[in-house]
Design a protein around this motif. Sequence first.
Motif, PDB file in Angstrom:
ATOM      1  N   SER A 197       0.852  -1.196   0.000  1.00  0.00           N
ATOM      2  CA  SER A 197       0.000   0.000   0.000  1.00  0.00           C
ATOM      3  C   SER A 197       0.889   1.248   0.000  1.00  0.00           C
ATOM      4  O   SER A 197       0.577   2.247  -0.662  1.00  0.00           O
ATOM      5  CB  SER A 197      -0.923   0.016   1.224  1.00  0.00           C
ATOM      6  OG  SER A 197      -1.785  -1.107   1.210  1.00  0.00           O
ATOM      7  N   GLY A 198       1.983   1.173   0.738  1.00  0.00           N
ATOM      8  CA  GLY A 198       2.960   2.269   0.727  1.00  0.00           C
ATOM      9  C   GLY A 198       3.520   2.482  -0.676  1.00  0.00           C
ATOM     10  O   GLY A 198       3.710   3.614  -1.131  1.00  0.00           O
ATOM     11  N   ALA A 199       3.754   1.376  -1.393  1.00  0.00           N
ATOM     12  CA  ALA A 199       4.253   1.478  -2.774  1.00  0.00           C
ATOM     13  C   ALA A 199       3.210   2.153  -3.661  1.00  0.00           C
ATOM     14  O   ALA A 199       3.527   3.003  -4.497  1.00  0.00           O
ATOM     15  CB  ALA A 199       4.604   0.090  -3.314  1.00  0.00           C
ATOM     16  N   MET A 200       1.933   1.795  -3.459  1.00  0.00           N
ATOM     17  CA  MET A 200       0.875   2.433  -4.249  1.00  0.00           C
ATOM     18  C   MET A 200       0.819   3.935  -3.955  1.00  0.00           C
ATOM     19  O   MET A 200       0.578   4.741  -4.842  1.00  0.00           O
ATOM     20  CB  MET A 200      -0.493   1.798  -3.958  1.00  0.00           C
ATOM     21  CG  MET A 200      -0.668   0.403  -4.534  1.00  0.00           C
ATOM     22  SD  MET A 200      -2.364  -0.241  -4.317  1.00  0.00           S
ATOM     23  CE  MET A 200      -3.129   0.194  -5.888  1.00  0.00           C
ATOM     24  N   MET A 201       1.054   4.307  -2.695  1.00  0.00           N
ATOM     25  CA  MET A 201       1.059   5.734  -2.335  1.00  0.00           C
ATOM     26  C   MET A 201       2.137   6.483  -3.122  1.00  0.00           C
ATOM     27  O   MET A 201       1.904   7.564  -3.665  1.00  0.00           O
ATOM     28  CB  MET A 201       1.310   5.895  -0.832  1.00  0.00           C
ATOM     29  CG  MET A 201       1.254   7.340  -0.361  1.00  0.00           C
ATOM     30  SD  MET A 201       1.784   7.558   1.362  1.00  0.00           S
ATOM     31  CE  MET A 201       0.569   6.646   2.273  1.00  0.00           C
ATOM     32  N   MET A 202       3.328   5.864  -3.182  1.00  0.00           N
ATOM     33  CA  MET A 202       4.428   6.513  -3.910  1.00  0.00           C
ATOM     34  C   MET A 202       4.055   6.681  -5.380  1.00  0.00           C
ATOM     35  O   MET A 202       4.307   7.708  -5.995  1.00  0.00           O
ATOM     36  CB  MET A 202       5.704   5.678  -3.780  1.00  0.00           C
ATOM     37  CG  MET A 202       6.227   5.613  -2.351  1.00  0.00           C
ATOM     38  SD  MET A 202       7.659   4.530  -2.256  1.00  0.00           S
ATOM     39  CE  MET A 202       7.548   3.995  -0.557  1.00  0.00           C
ATOM     40  N   LYS A 203       3.396   5.673  -5.924  1.00  0.00           N
ATOM     41  CA  LYS A 203       3.045   5.707  -7.344  1.00  0.00           C
ATOM     42  C   LYS A 203       1.912   6.698  -7.628  1.00  0.00           C
ATOM     43  O   LYS A 203       2.036   7.561  -8.492  1.00  0.00           O
ATOM     44  CB  LYS A 203       2.637   4.293  -7.768  1.00  0.00           C
ATOM     45  CG  LYS A 203       2.284   4.146  -9.222  1.00  0.00           C
ATOM     46  CD  LYS A 203       2.178   2.664  -9.569  1.00  0.00           C
ATOM     47  CE  LYS A 203       1.479   2.480 -10.904  1.00  0.00           C
ATOM     48  NZ  LYS A 203       1.190   1.068 -11.157  1.00  0.00           N
ATOM     49  N   TYR A 204       0.809   6.590  -6.889  1.00  0.00           N
ATOM     50  CA  TYR A 204      -0.382   7.383  -7.233  1.00  0.00           C
ATOM     51  C   TYR A 204      -0.411   8.764  -6.607  1.00  0.00           C
ATOM     52  O   TYR A 204      -0.939   9.700  -7.194  1.00  0.00           O
ATOM     53  CB  TYR A 204      -1.660   6.624  -6.851  1.00  0.00           C
ATOM     54  CG  TYR A 204      -1.907   5.405  -7.688  1.00  0.00           C
ATOM     55  CD1 TYR A 204      -2.402   5.527  -8.995  1.00  0.00           C
ATOM     56  CD2 TYR A 204      -1.644   4.129  -7.204  1.00  0.00           C
ATOM     57  CE1 TYR A 204      -2.628   4.416  -9.776  1.00  0.00           C
ATOM     58  CE2 TYR A 204      -1.860   3.002  -7.982  1.00  0.00           C
ATOM     59  CZ  TYR A 204      -2.354   3.148  -9.260  1.00  0.00           C
ATOM     60  OH  TYR A 204      -2.571   2.043 -10.039  1.00  0.00           O
ATOM     61  N   SER A 205       0.111   8.934  -5.395  1.00  0.00           N
ATOM     62  CA  SER A 205       0.019  10.249  -4.750  1.00  0.00           C
ATOM     63  C   SER A 205       1.294  11.067  -4.911  1.00  0.00           C
ATOM     64  O   SER A 205       1.239  12.281  -4.928  1.00  0.00           O
ATOM     65  CB  SER A 205      -0.287  10.099  -3.252  1.00  0.00           C
ATOM     66  OG  SER A 205      -1.649   9.781  -3.061  1.00  0.00           O
ATOM     67  N   PHE A 206       2.447  10.393  -4.994  1.00  0.00           N
ATOM     68  CA  PHE A 206       3.704  11.140  -5.003  1.00  0.00           C
ATOM     69  C   PHE A 206       4.385  11.140  -6.375  1.00  0.00           C
ATOM     70  O   PHE A 206       5.477  11.699  -6.500  1.00  0.00           O
ATOM     71  CB  PHE A 206       4.694  10.554  -3.962  1.00  0.00           C
ATOM     72  CG  PHE A 206       4.174  10.562  -2.542  1.00  0.00           C
ATOM     73  CD1 PHE A 206       3.093  11.353  -2.170  1.00  0.00           C
ATOM     74  CD2 PHE A 206       4.788   9.785  -1.559  1.00  0.00           C
ATOM     75  CE1 PHE A 206       2.616  11.366  -0.856  1.00  0.00           C
ATOM     76  CE2 PHE A 206       4.327   9.793  -0.244  1.00  0.00           C
ATOM     77  CZ  PHE A 206       3.237  10.576   0.103  1.00  0.00           C
ATOM     78  N   ALA A 207       3.759  10.517  -7.366  1.00  0.00           N
ATOM     79  CA  ALA A 207       4.382  10.408  -8.694  1.00  0.00           C
ATOM     80  C   ALA A 207       5.828   9.919  -8.592  1.00  0.00           C
ATOM     81  O   ALA A 207       6.748  10.509  -9.150  1.00  0.00           O
ATOM     82  CB  ALA A 207       4.298  11.745  -9.438  1.00  0.00           C
ATOM     83  N   MET A 208       6.017   8.845  -7.850  1.00  0.00           N
ATOM     84  CA  MET A 208       7.352   8.244  -7.692  1.00  0.00           C
ATOM     85  C   MET A 208       7.310   6.788  -8.171  1.00  0.00           C
ATOM     86  O   MET A 208       7.398   5.851  -7.363  1.00  0.00           O
ATOM     87  CB  MET A 208       7.782   8.258  -6.213  1.00  0.00           C
ATOM     88  CG  MET A 208       7.926   9.627  -5.599  1.00  0.00           C
ATOM     89  SD  MET A 208       8.406   9.482  -3.840  1.00  0.00           S
ATOM     90  CE  MET A 208       8.514  11.218  -3.385  1.00  0.00           C
ATOM     91  N   PRO A 209       7.172   6.577  -9.486  1.00  0.00           N
ATOM     92  CA  PRO A 209       7.024   5.205  -9.977  1.00  0.00           C
ATOM     93  C   PRO A 209       8.245   4.328  -9.722  1.00  0.00           C
ATOM     94  O   PRO A 209       8.119   3.129  -9.459  1.00  0.00           O
ATOM     95  CB  PRO A 209       6.788   5.385 -11.481  1.00  0.00           C
ATOM     96  CG  PRO A 209       7.258   6.762 -11.809  1.00  0.00           C
ATOM     97  CD  PRO A 209       7.091   7.579 -10.575  1.00  0.00           C
TER      98      PRO A 209
END
Length: 358
Positions: free
Chosen positions: A300-312
Amino acid sequence: MRKTIAMIEGDYSGPEVVREAVKVMKRTAEVFGHEFVFKKVLMGGEAIDATGVPLPDETLKECLASDSVLLGAVGGPKYNAVPKDKRPERGLLGLRSGMELFANLRPARVFPQLAAASPLKPEIVAAGIDFVIVRELVGGVYFGKHETTVENGRKKATDIMSYSEGEIERIVRVGFETARVRNKVLTSVDKSNVLDCSRLWSEVFHRVAKEFPDVEAREMLVDNCAMQIVRNPAQFDTIVTENLFGDILSDEASMITGSIGLIPSASLGSTSCGMYEPIHGSAPDIAGRNIVNPIGTILSGAMMMKYSFAMPEEAAAVEAAVNKVLDEGWRTGDIFSEGCKKVGTTEMGDLIAKAIKN
Ligand code: IPM
Ligand code: MG
């Protein structure tokens, strides 16, 4: 980049899994040169104990002011007797609607290393299980009128499901956009042979489909979908459905991947601030014994980086670390099989954190 994250540990197993996700996120920030600042806020049973209500105003305010929200899980037997408006779940629903998080993404994917943990036949798993459920999250029967009345001395309960065109349109669009960056097949799931809400859903779905000619638009009745998920899950790429159907189908979908403990989720609205949580509950029966699986929360933390922080890349690094640790044979009890190495919650978090590479 510096990001502030409102952290809701929640009840029973919640704090145990959040602790590991925070560990992995902090390590990722270190490796990639970011700073993630976690701010603890209260919601659910923990908030009831401290303040008497499941969602203090302060919590909603802090969540809205943060860059994103990380949540463990709320609820459990201690709170079963509290009045319905004060239940921990009310806090969760209040947060979803207060932040207008109308789109809930729940991936169902089998890790190849864990294929044997799926309860499905090997040939069904081998055909591939990799789809995502896009669940409407702030409408439908969850947010309709609920009441229990007494008629002629007998109780009667009513729960109302309603959907407006606007509510359907925005979630269906998220469905199409999600499918567009995956394998371009979107299945809309409804009960249009019975429900007016579903007939409207279907009408809007076909209208929006015209804006996405590159995505194949399919429709399926929810009872059939429940069957197809165990019969032939490889046919699905992206599913879009209303709140209650999505709740039910996503538990089913998680189970066929081997363990509900592995599945993350993202709840998104119209801003980049989302809420990220594992789809499992607070698991009261196994809480506090260092045995719950933290992978769903870590992902879920990884999804946060991807969707909220634009950190793919950072998100991919977390996913790669999880894969590496599973490749090496480390398992929590829920996914353990002969020949693997059993570890507890904190050890699993340590191993994944250590495996983060840029
Ligand atoms: C979920 C949960 C919640 C829901 C409960 C805890 C209210 O089951 O996130 O799927 O029904 O949405
Ligand atoms: Mg559920």
